[in-house]
Design a protein around this motif. Structure first.
Motif, PDB file in Angstrom:
ATOM      1  N   GLY A  98     -11.761  -8.043  24.092  1.00 39.32           N
ATOM      2  CA  GLY A  98     -12.658  -7.404  23.137  1.00 39.32           C
ATOM      3  C   GLY A  98     -11.976  -6.657  22.013  1.00 39.32           C
ATOM      4  N   ASN A  99     -10.803  -7.115  21.615  1.00 37.73           N
ATOM      5  CA  ASN A  99     -10.069  -6.500  20.506  1.00 37.73           C
ATOM      6  C   ASN A  99     -10.348  -7.250  19.210  1.00 37.73           C
ATOM      7  N   SER A 100     -10.000  -6.637  18.085  1.00 42.26           N
ATOM      8  CA  SER A 100     -10.104  -7.333  16.800  1.00 42.26           C
ATOM      9  C   SER A 100      -8.822  -7.146  16.004  1.00 42.26           C
ATOM     10  N   ALA A 101      -8.572  -8.105  15.138  1.00 42.75           N
ATOM     11  CA  ALA A 101      -7.428  -8.052  14.225  1.00 42.75           C
ATOM     12  C   ALA A 101      -7.870  -8.628  12.891  1.00 42.75           C
ATOM     13  N   THR A 102      -7.449  -7.982  11.813  1.00 45.80           N
ATOM     14  CA  THR A 102      -7.724  -8.491  10.479  1.00 45.80           C
ATOM     15  C   THR A 102      -6.542  -8.181   9.581  1.00 45.80           C
ATOM     16  N   GLY A 103      -6.300  -9.054   8.615  1.00 47.48           N
ATOM     17  CA  GLY A 103      -5.260  -8.807   7.625  1.00 47.48           C
ATOM     18  C   GLY A 103      -3.845  -8.830   8.174  1.00 47.48           C
ATOM     19  N   THR A 104      -3.576  -9.679   9.178  1.00 49.47           N
ATOM     20  CA  THR A 104      -2.215  -9.793   9.711  1.00 49.47           C
ATOM     21  C   THR A 104      -1.405 -10.769   8.873  1.00 49.47           C
ATOM     22  N   SER A 105      -0.106 -10.490   8.726  1.00 44.79           N
ATOM     23  CA  SER A 105       0.751 -11.386   7.947  1.00 44.79           C
ATOM     24  C   SER A 105       1.424 -12.438   8.825  1.00 44.79           C
ATOM     25  N   ASN A 106       1.456 -12.239  10.127  1.00 41.51           N
ATOM     26  CA  ASN A 106       1.976 -13.215  11.086  1.00 41.51           C
ATOM     27  C   ASN A 106       0.893 -13.434  12.133  1.00 41.51           C
ATOM     28  N   ASP A 107       1.214 -14.144  13.205  1.00 39.86           N
ATOM     29  CA  ASP A 107       0.219 -14.407  14.244  1.00 39.86           C
ATOM     30  C   ASP A 107      -0.396 -13.095  14.727  1.00 39.86           C
ATOM     31  N   ALA A 108      -1.725 -13.044  14.746  1.00 40.35           N
ATOM     32  CA  ALA A 108      -2.413 -11.811  15.136  1.00 40.35           C
ATOM     33  C   ALA A 108      -2.140 -11.468  16.604  1.00 40.35           C
ATOM     34  N   PHE A 109      -2.391 -12.402  17.494  1.00 36.74           N
ATOM     35  CA  PHE A 109      -2.041 -12.267  18.908  1.00 36.74           C
ATOM     36  C   PHE A 109      -0.845 -13.181  19.120  1.00 36.74           C
ATOM     37  N   ASP A 110       0.300 -12.614  19.450  1.00 39.59           N
ATOM     38  CA  ASP A 110       1.528 -13.407  19.494  1.00 39.59           C
ATOM     39  C   ASP A 110       2.218 -13.295  20.843  1.00 39.59           C
ATOM     40  N   MET A 111       2.358 -14.428  21.518  1.00 42.25           N
ATOM     41  CA  MET A 111       3.249 -14.520  22.667  1.00 42.25           C
ATOM     42  C   MET A 111       4.546 -15.048  22.089  1.00 42.25           C
ATOM     43  N   HIS A 112       5.527 -14.212  22.026  1.00 45.59           N
ATOM     44  CA  HIS A 112       6.676 -14.310  21.139  1.00 45.59           C
ATOM     45  C   HIS A 112       7.716 -15.370  21.508  1.00 45.59           C
ATOM     46  N   GLY A 113       7.517 -16.096  22.589  1.00 55.68           N
ATOM     47  CA  GLY A 113       8.481 -17.119  22.970  1.00 55.68           C
ATOM     48  C   GLY A 113       9.649 -16.549  23.742  1.00 55.68           C
ATOM     49  N   GLU A 114       9.346 -15.617  24.640  1.00 56.10           N
ATOM     50  CA  GLU A 114      10.386 -15.002  25.455  1.00 56.10           C
ATOM     51  C   GLU A 114       9.920 -14.917  26.904  1.00 56.10           C
ATOM     52  N   ASP A 115       9.391 -16.043  27.399  1.00 50.08           N
ATOM     53  CA  ASP A 115       9.008 -16.215  28.810  1.00 50.08           C
ATOM     54  C   ASP A 115       7.838 -15.352  29.271  1.00 50.08           C
ATOM     55  N   GLU A 116       6.919 -15.004  28.373  1.00 48.44           N
ATOM     56  CA  GLU A 116       5.707 -14.275  28.750  1.00 48.44           C
ATOM     57  C   GLU A 116       4.862 -15.204  29.628  1.00 48.44           C
ATOM     58  N   PHE A 117       4.262 -14.680  30.682  1.00 44.31           N
ATOM     59  CA  PHE A 117       3.487 -15.553  31.559  1.00 44.31           C
ATOM     60  C   PHE A 117       2.270 -14.844  32.141  1.00 44.31           C
ATOM     61  N   SER A 118       1.262 -15.635  32.476  1.00 47.10           N
ATOM     62  CA  SER A 118       0.046 -15.172  33.157  1.00 47.10           C
ATOM     63  C   SER A 118      -0.636 -14.015  32.442  1.00 47.10           C
ATOM     64  N   ASN A 119      -0.773 -14.124  31.124  1.00 48.73           N
ATOM     65  CA  ASN A 119      -1.525 -13.150  30.327  1.00 48.73           C
ATOM     66  C   ASN A 119      -2.859 -13.767  29.943  1.00 48.73           C
ATOM     67  N   GLU A 120      -3.888 -12.950  29.783  1.00 52.84           N
ATOM     68  CA  GLU A 120      -5.220 -13.431  29.442  1.00 52.84           C
ATOM     69  C   GLU A 120      -5.707 -12.780  28.153  1.00 52.84           C
ATOM     70  N   PHE A 121      -6.276 -13.616  27.271  1.00 50.42           N
ATOM     71  CA  PHE A 121      -6.837 -13.173  25.995  1.00 50.42           C
ATOM     72  C   PHE A 121      -8.285 -13.652  25.946  1.00 50.42           C
ATOM     73  N   ARG A 122      -9.247 -12.717  25.986  1.00 46.60           N
ATOM     74  CA  ARG A 122     -10.655 -13.117  26.003  1.00 46.60           C
ATOM     75  C   ARG A 122     -11.493 -12.201  25.113  1.00 46.60           C
ATOM     76  N   ASN A 123     -12.500 -12.806  24.494  1.00 46.85           N
ATOM     77  CA  ASN A 123     -13.487 -12.068  23.696  1.00 46.85           C
ATOM     78  C   ASN A 123     -12.874 -11.279  22.542  1.00 46.85           C
ATOM     79  N   ASN A 124     -11.803 -11.794  21.961  1.00 50.13           N
ATOM     80  CA  ASN A 124     -11.149 -11.144  20.822  1.00 50.13           C
ATOM     81  C   ASN A 124     -11.573 -11.835  19.527  1.00 50.13           C
ATOM     82  N   THR A 125     -11.448 -11.124  18.407  1.00 49.66           N
ATOM     83  CA  THR A 125     -11.816 -11.659  17.102  1.00 49.66           C
ATOM     84  C   THR A 125     -10.679 -11.451  16.112  1.00 49.66           C
TER      85      THR A 125
END
Length: 168
Positions: free
Chosen positions: A60-87
């Motif tokens: 249930g978060n929001s992001a606006t006006g980002t210059s890079n990926d708003a929600f970013d899994m940065h490519g450093e072995d992040e695992f089992s994270n959940e992103f739901r109901n975001n805008t």
């Protein structure tokens, strides 16, 4: 529990860890609930997950006006994270400080290794995101792409509303 914050107007959008909204990182960053936050405008990554962070919920978060990926899994072995109901809306298409084109997505998963990437296994190595991340029931509009996926396996993307983006 990180809830109901307003974060905006970073003073730098450059590389090297600048201009982030909420960052969850390192091996023991797990079981965090990030809920109801508003990040942006003028932010590099609104929500950043990196360095083997796991089992975090972004809800249930929001992001606006980002210059890079708003929600970013940065490519450093992040695992089992959940992103739901975001805008995510209205990603920046031109960096206000450098006038360079930007290619931010609503959700960025993994990185494309470049000649300037750190060596594998060293600090700053951006490459593979870990398994079992789940991106569902989110809305993305006005960005370069809705979901950008590079160098990953076993990530689940379902039931998102992705409209009005430039690519992908």
């Amino acid at each position: 529990y990180i809830a109901n914050n307003v974060i905006k107007n970073a003073t730098s959008l450059g590389g090297g860890g600048e201009g982030y909204g909420i960052k969850i990182d390192m091996d023991y960053s797990k079981n965090n609930w990030v809920k109801g936050n508003t990040v942006g405008p003028i932010i590099r990554h609104a929500y950043l997950v990196q360095y083997r962070a796991s089992h975090n919920l972004f809800d249930g978060n929001s992001a606006t006006g980002t210059s890079n990926d708003a929600f970013d899994m940065h490519g450093e072995d992040e695992f089992s994270n959940e992103f739901r109901n975001n805008t995510v809306t209205n990603c920046v298409t031109v960096d206000p400080y450098t006038n360079a084109s930007t290619y931010g997505s609503g959700f960025g998963v993994g990185e494309v290794p470049t000649a300037s990437s750190a060596l594998p296994g060293t600090a700053g190595d951006h490459n593979f995101t870990g398994d079992n991340n789940w991106i569902h029931d989110n809305t993305v509009s006005g960005c370069y792409s809705g979901v950008r996926i590079n160098n990953i396996n076993n990530t689940y993307v379902e039931n998102n509303n992705i409209t009005g983006n430039r690519s992908g």
